[in-house]
Design a protein around this motif. Structure first.
Motif, PDB file in Angstrom:
ATOM      1  N   PRO A  63      48.760  24.496  46.081  1.00 56.27           N
ATOM      2  CA  PRO A  63      48.136  23.685  47.135  1.00 56.27           C
ATOM      3  C   PRO A  63      47.186  22.639  46.547  1.00 56.27           C
ATOM      4  O   PRO A  63      46.668  22.823  45.449  1.00 56.27           O
ATOM      5  N   SER A  64      46.968  21.550  47.286  1.00 57.16           N
ATOM      6  CA  SER A  64      45.974  20.556  46.855  1.00 57.16           C
ATOM      7  C   SER A  64      44.595  21.201  46.940  1.00 57.16           C
ATOM      8  O   SER A  64      44.365  22.080  47.780  1.00 57.16           O
ATOM      9  N   PHE A  65      43.687  20.775  46.072  1.00 56.41           N
ATOM     10  CA  PHE A  65      42.354  21.374  46.073  1.00 56.41           C
ATOM     11  C   PHE A  65      41.573  21.000  47.336  1.00 56.41           C
ATOM     12  O   PHE A  65      40.693  21.741  47.763  1.00 56.41           O
ATOM     13  N   GLU A  66      41.931  19.867  47.959  1.00 54.31           N
ATOM     14  CA  GLU A  66      41.297  19.541  49.245  1.00 54.31           C
ATOM     15  C   GLU A  66      41.685  20.579  50.295  1.00 54.31           C
ATOM     16  O   GLU A  66      40.852  21.000  51.100  1.00 54.31           O
ATOM     17  N   ASP A  67      42.959  20.996  50.301  1.00 58.04           N
ATOM     18  CA  ASP A  67      43.408  22.015  51.256  1.00 58.04           C
ATOM     19  C   ASP A  67      42.728  23.358  50.988  1.00 58.04           C
ATOM     20  O   ASP A  67      42.336  24.066  51.914  1.00 58.04           O
ATOM     21  N   VAL A  68      42.586  23.704  49.694  1.00 57.25           N
ATOM     22  CA  VAL A  68      41.910  24.959  49.341  1.00 57.25           C
ATOM     23  C   VAL A  68      40.460  24.907  49.838  1.00 57.25           C
ATOM     24  O   VAL A  68      39.971  25.845  50.476  1.00 57.25           O
TER      25      VAL A  68
END
Ligand code: HEC
Length: 117
Positions: free
Chosen positions: A59-64
């Motif tokens: 996952p993208s770190f923004e989503d995390v």
């Protein structure tokens, strides 16, 4: 007396010359430093599977950051996932464990990730 005065004047002149010299070496404002967590992310295998703003394998770190925002145990949960590997939160592709990184290093990266929401 005169001697001391001359010494002091020489010292001031030297300091000014040195300041001018340093200013000459850095004509532009020094760029803001990359956060240590981001630096560690870039220097490790994370970049093959993660990006800040889009999904790669992981996952993208923004989503995390969004998913774990406001969760009181976000840091230990994510540190554990990176350290020991994880699967199931984002799909059926597993993240491998990272025994090469210390808890302190992983915590540094996770704290940076959580600022990205
Ligand atoms: C081989 C690919 C791969 C590498 C390398 C990798 N990851 Fe992951 N990562 C994944 C996948 C896939 C998931 C989703 C796991 C899941 O669904 O639980 C994930 C999930 C995560 C999560 C969220 C965990 C959770 O519980 O939701 C974080 C944080 C993370 N990775 C950080 C990192 C960091 C930091 C590194 C480098 C030290 C790294 N990853 C290296 C593939 C990778």
């Amino acid at each position: 007396m005169t001697d001391t005065w001359q010494h002091e004047a020489a010292g001031v002149t030297l300091t000014l010359a040195l300041a001018a010299f340093i200013a000459m070496l850095f004509p532009f404002p020094v760029r803001a430093a990359v956060p240590p967590g981001e630096q560690l992310f870039q220097n490790n295998d994370c970049v093959t599977c993660h990006a800040v703003d889009h999904k790669i394998v992981g996952p993208s770190f923004e989503d995390v950051a969004k998913k774990f925002a406001g969760q009181p145990n976000a840091v230990p949960t994510l540190v554990d996932a990176v350290k020991n590997g994880h699967v199931g939160t984002w799909g059926m592709v597993p993240m491998p464990p990272h025994p090469n990184l210390s808890d302190a290093q992983i915590t540094e990266i996770v704290n940076w990730i959580l600022t990205l929401k």
